[in-house]
Design an enzyme around this catalytic site. Structure first.
Site, mmCIF file in Angstrom:
data_model
loop_
_atom_site.group_PDB
_atom_site.id
_atom_site.type_symbol
_atom_site.label_atom_id
_atom_site.label_comp_id
_atom_site.label_asym_id
_atom_site.label_seq_id
_atom_site.Cartn_x
_atom_site.Cartn_y
_atom_site.Cartn_z
ATOM 1 C CD GLU A 1 -2.792 -1.214 2.432
ATOM 2 O OE1 GLU A 1 -4.020 -1.324 2.291
ATOM 3 O OE2 GLU A 1 -2.245 -1.188 3.547
HETATM 4 C C1 ACM Z 1 -1.893 -5.363 4.178
HETATM 5 O O1 ACM Z 1 -2.927 -5.888 4.621
HETATM 6 N N1 ACM Z 1 -1.818 -4.058 3.980
HETATM 7 C C2 ACM Z 1 -0.721 -6.170 3.862
#
Ligand code: ACM
Length: 522
Positions: free
Chosen positions: A332
């Site tokens: 992310e």
């Molecule tokens: C995640 O759940 N951001 C790896």
């Protein structure tokens, strides 16, 4: 007189039937989780008595440690005063014997063979890890009350037969996010004990995120003094000193669990950016963050200081890490341009390698050029994980829709989120890592990990509501061959673990899909 006889006969019969009902004689009916590979019952029972001791072969400190671990599990509840002794040959009848025999190829490094007769319990394995897992099986063959911390009345019998057992996958793990909410050392140790009970062998600690930095780095002390000072919701946060962290690592090692430490980067780094102004592009520290949004922070991939910082952090962390792998996050990173992200991940892999460790990262890292031993943790995008496979990388299976412990069970779950899915206990159990994504085959997979993100849970008992009972299913997916797994059969064994989890003081979610065998029906 006649009436008295009738009453006497009734009492005798009741006691006899009661004893028969309580005396386990059919080993194939034992509720063992994860389910063993093979059970051959012989229809009798072994009685643990105050004459029983645990004998370990030779003078090995490791075997003595495993024997003592078992004695420490049995003694508080049974009150039998079981002692651990060394021996050069099989002990007299009535005892438990733990020995190594290095020539049973089928059992591998973690398998064991447990042979129970009416007069002995013999556990053999190629390696100490196998003995440790056999010990977990012995615990589960005894009545649930064996797990209670106080002395209990009653007999301590196990059904007889032979169990041969070994795991499907080498990586069987869970993850705890100690960044969103901090968890105390004792809470972490409790979870490690619980993982060991179900034969898991990896524990991934998510040690840094936007909301907190939780591991002391001596060369960058503000990371914890400032960056560790809060958490989601604005609580006081916390961090592990290096001494405390080493204590956790050792505690896990003694239970055959490898800790995988994660420092998430280049995103999920607000706690670091708030602690050191010089890490920011504009030279100004950010504010500490206590919300639950993701994807807004990034290290400055163009600053040389960023790589000095990472090198220092990884150097100190590697020195605290006996395991082979360090997790670099990589998920992310929405605030990092892709053309910056790729060279960043490539360079961080070099840094980890320079400190003698291998890289694990969330599936986005497969957009970069992976080192030969880098493992890709599939959580979100199958196409990323497949890119990893095409580069020859192994995959760790943590698909959020199946394996995220922070997903709610259903729309009325007390804790958890549901951005990936609702995961009821059957859905968490009913999938096969090697049959989820066509391009990710059995030979590409190192194993399974069930992560718990802690946005909505702040202590052991809240975490347990999400972790249990689903963790038992993930442990079974990691250990038991898919051909031996079946929800309808599993849910009966799981029901019998209700009382056992209660005895272990685990506050599990009492799913309505399971007809729980518990003291107080919920
Ligand atoms: C995640 O759940 N951001 C790896």
């Amino acid at each position: 007189m006649k009436k008295q006889n009738t009453i006497l006969a009734f009492v005798v019969l009741t006691v006899l039937f009661g004893q028969m009902a309580c005396t386990p004689t059919d080993l194939s009916k034992a509720s063992i989780i994860p389910k063993p590979v093979s059970i051959v019952p012989t229809g009798d029972s072994f009685d643990l008595t105050d004459q029983t001791d645990i004998y370990v072969q030779g003078e090995s400190a490791e075997l003595l440690g495993i024997g003592q671990y078992l004695a420490d599990k049995l003694n508080p509840s049974t009150g039998l005063g079981i002692e651990v002794k060394t021996t050069s040959e099989a002990p007299a009848s009535g005892n438990i014997y733990l020995s190594l025999s290095e020539n049973d190829a089928e059992l591998g490094d973690e398998g064991y063979e447990l042979t129970i007769t009416d007069s002995s319990v013999k556990l053999t394995a190629n390696k100490p890890a196998g003995l440790f897992y056999g010990v977990q099986t012995i615990r589960q063959l005894l009545p649930s009350k064996v797990e209670l911390a106080t002395s209990q009345k009653g007999s301590w019998k196990m059904a007889t037969g032979t169990i041969r057992d070994y795991p499907e996958y080498g990586y069987r793990g869970s993850m705890l996010d100690v960044a969103r909410h901090f968890f105390e050392v004792e809470e972490v140790k409790t979870l490690i004990d619980q993982l060991a009970t179900y034969k898991m062998n990896r524990f991934h600690l998510h040690l840094s995120d936007d909301q907190g930095w939780r591991i002391e780095i001596k060369s960058w002390p503000n990371l914890t003094t400032h960056g560790g000072s809060t958490e989601v919701g604005g609580g006081p946060g916390g961090f592990y000193t290096q001494e405390q962290y080493s204590d956790i690592v050792k505690y896990a090692q003694e239970r055959f669990i490898t800790i995988i430490p994660e420092i998430d980067m280049p995103g999920h780094t607000n706690a670091a950016l708030a602690s050191y102004p010089e890490l920011n592009k504009n030279g100004k520290a950010t504010e500490l963050y206590t919300g639950i949004e993701v994807g807004f922070s990034s290290l400055d991939t163009h600053k040389e200081l960023t790589y000095k910082f990472i090198d220092d952090v990884i150097r100190e962390l590697a020195a605290l890490t006996p395991g082979e792998y360090i997790h670099i996050g990589g998920d992310e990173s929405h605030a990092t341009k892709i053309e910056d992200y790729i060279p960043f991940i490539n360079r961080v892999q070099d840094i980890v390698e320079a400190h003698g460790k291998k890289v694990l990262g969330w599936d986005e890292i497969a957009l970069a050029t992976l080192k030969p031993n880098t493992i890709v943790q599939y959580w979100a995008l199958a196409e990323n994980a497949v890119k990893g496979v095409k580069q020859g990388a192994k995959v760790l299976m943590s698909p959020a829709k199946n394996a995220y412990l922070d997903m709610q069970y259903d729309s009325v779950s007390t804790f958890g989120l549901h951005w990936a899915a609702y995961i009821e206990v059957d859905k968490g159990y009913n999938w096969d890592p090697a049959n989820l994504v066509p391009e990710i085959k059995r030979e590409n997979i190192v194993g399974i990990e069930a992560p718990l993100w802690s946005e909505t849970v702040s202590n052991r008992f809240e975490a347990e509501y999400l972790i249990f009972p689903r963790l038992l299913g993930y442990a079974e997916i990691g250990w038991t061959p898919v051909e031996l797994r079946n929800w309808d059969e599993y849910k009966v064994r799981l029901a019998n673990h209700g009382e056992r989890m209660e005895a272990m003081n685990i506050s599990f979610y009492p799913s309505k899909l399971v007809d729980w065998n518990v003291k107080d029906k919920k």
